[in-house]
Design a protein around this motif. Sequence first.
Motif, PDB file in Angstrom:
ATOM      1  N   GLY A   9       0.801  -1.215   0.000  1.00  5.58           N
ATOM      2  CA  GLY A   9       0.000   0.000   0.000  1.00  5.58           C
ATOM      3  C   GLY A   9       0.833   1.265   0.000  1.00  5.58           C
ATOM      4  O   GLY A   9       2.041   1.252  -0.207  1.00  5.58           O
ATOM      5  N   THR A  10       0.166   2.403   0.275  1.00  2.00           N
ATOM      6  CA  THR A  10       0.829   3.709   0.234  1.00  2.00           C
ATOM      7  C   THR A  10       0.654   4.459   1.547  1.00  2.00           C
ATOM      8  O   THR A  10       0.691   5.678   1.575  1.00  2.00           O
ATOM      9  CB  THR A  10       0.260   4.561  -0.922  1.00  2.00           C
ATOM     10  N   ASP A  11       0.454   3.732   2.639  1.00  3.25           N
ATOM     11  CA  ASP A  11       0.182   4.373   3.921  1.00  3.25           C
ATOM     12  C   ASP A  11       1.400   4.469   4.823  1.00  3.25           C
ATOM     13  O   ASP A  11       1.285   4.782   6.008  1.00  3.25           O
ATOM     14  CB  ASP A  11      -0.929   3.603   4.662  1.00  3.25           C
ATOM     15  N   GLY A  12       2.576   4.184   4.301  1.00  3.51           N
ATOM     16  CA  GLY A  12       3.786   4.240   5.121  1.00  3.51           C
ATOM     17  C   GLY A  12       4.355   5.647   5.213  1.00  3.51           C
ATOM     18  O   GLY A  12       3.685   6.634   4.927  1.00  3.51           O
ATOM     19  N   CYS A  13       5.613   5.712   5.594  1.00  8.93           N
ATOM     20  CA  CYS A  13       6.299   6.999   5.735  1.00  8.93           C
ATOM     21  C   CYS A  13       6.281   7.760   4.416  1.00  8.93           C
ATOM     22  O   CYS A  13       6.507   7.185   3.354  1.00  8.93           O
ATOM     23  CB  CYS A  13       7.735   6.752   6.189  1.00  8.93           C
ATOM     24  N   GLY A  14       6.033   9.067   4.485  1.00  7.95           N
ATOM     25  CA  GLY A  14       5.968   9.884   3.281  1.00  7.95           C
ATOM     26  C   GLY A  14       7.325  10.227   2.704  1.00  7.95           C
ATOM     27  O   GLY A  14       7.403  10.814   1.626  1.00  7.95           O
ATOM     28  N   GLN A  95      10.789  25.677   5.044  1.00  7.61           N
ATOM     29  CA  GLN A  95      10.764  24.627   4.027  1.00  7.61           C
ATOM     30  C   GLN A  95       9.533  23.739   4.210  1.00  7.61           C
ATOM     31  O   GLN A  95       9.276  23.242   5.311  1.00  7.61           O
ATOM     32  CB  GLN A  95      12.027  23.759   4.133  1.00  7.61           C
ATOM     33  N   GLY A  96       8.790  23.544   3.139  1.00  2.00           N
ATOM     34  CA  GLY A  96       7.673  22.612   3.196  1.00  2.00           C
ATOM     35  C   GLY A  96       8.173  21.192   3.365  1.00  2.00           C
ATOM     36  O   GLY A  96       9.274  20.850   2.918  1.00  2.00           O
ATOM     37  N   MET A  97       7.373  20.350   4.003  1.00  5.58           N
ATOM     38  CA  MET A  97       7.787  18.969   4.245  1.00  5.58           C
ATOM     39  C   MET A  97       8.072  18.234   2.943  1.00  5.58           C
ATOM     40  O   MET A  97       8.954  17.379   2.880  1.00  5.58           O
ATOM     41  CB  MET A  97       6.705  18.231   5.040  1.00  5.58           C
ATOM     42  N   ASN A  98       7.325  18.556   1.881  1.00 12.15           N
ATOM     43  CA  ASN A  98       7.484  17.838   0.612  1.00 12.15           C
ATOM     44  C   ASN A  98       8.782  18.150  -0.109  1.00 12.15           C
ATOM     45  O   ASN A  98       9.131  17.447  -1.064  1.00 12.15           O
ATOM     46  CB  ASN A  98       6.307  18.151  -0.325  1.00 12.15           C
ATOM     47  N   VAL A  99       9.485  19.207   0.328  1.00 10.97           N
ATOM     48  CA  VAL A  99      10.726  19.576  -0.353  1.00 10.97           C
ATOM     49  C   VAL A  99      11.924  19.534   0.589  1.00 10.97           C
ATOM     50  O   VAL A  99      12.999  20.028   0.248  1.00 10.97           O
ATOM     51  CB  VAL A  99      10.618  20.969  -1.015  1.00 10.97           C
ATOM     52  N   ARG A 100      11.759  18.943   1.766  1.00  8.32           N
ATOM     53  CA  ARG A 100      12.856  18.893   2.731  1.00  8.32           C
ATOM     54  C   ARG A 100      14.072  18.140   2.171  1.00  8.32           C
ATOM     55  O   ARG A 100      15.217  18.517   2.409  1.00  8.32           O
ATOM     56  CB  ARG A 100      12.393  18.245   4.032  1.00  8.32           C
ATOM     57  N   CYS A 101      13.824  17.043   1.453  1.00 12.61           N
ATOM     58  CA  CYS A 101      14.952  16.294   0.878  1.00 12.61           C
ATOM     59  C   CYS A 101      15.727  17.158  -0.104  1.00 12.61           C
ATOM     60  O   CYS A 101      16.955  17.180  -0.104  1.00 12.61           O
ATOM     61  CB  CYS A 101      14.445  15.037   0.179  1.00 12.61           C
ATOM     62  N   HIS A 102      14.983  17.865  -0.949  1.00 12.09           N
ATOM     63  CA  HIS A 102      15.603  18.734  -1.941  1.00 12.09           C
ATOM     64  C   HIS A 102      16.400  19.846  -1.272  1.00 12.09           C
ATOM     65  O   HIS A 102      17.505  20.193  -1.717  1.00 12.09           O
ATOM     66  CB  HIS A 102      14.528  19.335  -2.845  1.00 12.09           C
ATOM     67  N   ASP A 103      15.852  20.411  -0.197  1.00 15.05           N
ATOM     68  CA  ASP A 103      16.476  21.563   0.454  1.00 15.05           C
ATOM     69  C   ASP A 103      17.631  21.187   1.372  1.00 15.05           C
ATOM     70  O   ASP A 103      18.388  22.073   1.792  1.00 15.05           O
ATOM     71  CB  ASP A 103      15.423  22.336   1.258  1.00 15.05           C
ATOM     72  N   ASN A 104      17.763  19.905   1.701  1.00 13.61           N
ATOM     73  CA  ASN A 104      18.800  19.479   2.639  1.00 13.61           C
ATOM     74  C   ASN A 104      19.590  18.298   2.071  1.00 13.61           C
ATOM     75  O   ASN A 104      19.561  17.192   2.620  1.00 13.61           O
ATOM     76  CB  ASN A 104      18.170  19.099   3.983  1.00 13.61           C
TER      77      ASN A 104
END
Length: 233
Positions: A9-14, A95-104
């Motif tokens: 499924g898709t209910d795990g960690c985002g 930083q929005g949560m959806n771009v944290r990887c990109h920003d860090n």
Amino acid sequence: SMQCMVDVGTDGCGFEQPLEAALKALAPSFSDGVSFAPGVGHGDEANAGFMREDALLIVIALSDEDDCSLKDTSVMRPPGQLDANDPADAQLLLQGMNVRCHDNPGAVYDVGRYVAGLKSLRAYDDLVMFFAIAGMPPADVDEGTLASYALDNLDEREAFYDALLADPAMQETIDDLGTPSPDDDMLTPACDTAQGKAFPARRLVDVARGFGANGLVQSICQEDLGPAVTAIL
């Protein structure tokens, strides 16, 4: 059965971490030079017996987002856990949560960890293959495009990956959706079709590239994943 194993499924960690998950699942607890935080590899523990001594190891990453395998999980703390008076936390609040990887980018492991780590699990490089079905324009990896490159030739293969990563759709560009709040910020999709949208999977592409002739990428946005699986086979 395999169907049960992949029906998660898709209910795990985002924050998708398929590279770290695969390496930790397969690496033995005594792996030289590979450490996990927390814990150790599960290859000789929970997953003991999964890999036969002389078996071909095939790792397939299927994702609509890029890998975000974290060595520093603190950058993924939600706003409610951040202190605006702390300079580092104040930066994260922008930083929005959806771009944290990109920003860090410094918070994620270098992709070389997974190229070397997965290859180290088999006695010979030819016994390990890596494939990604992820965010990239379908036209960049379709049958016609692949046929135009001799992918068993190093120079041709490098040209294929150079062209793919140079595609404007594969660049990581933040879309603020026209609002001043960072909460809804997201990356611009690499592909957006009737099958859904997916975001530039640059890290997954880099890992496949690191596997040379034993790696390949396909788009998760293709109308039918049959050709993607056929290309991998």
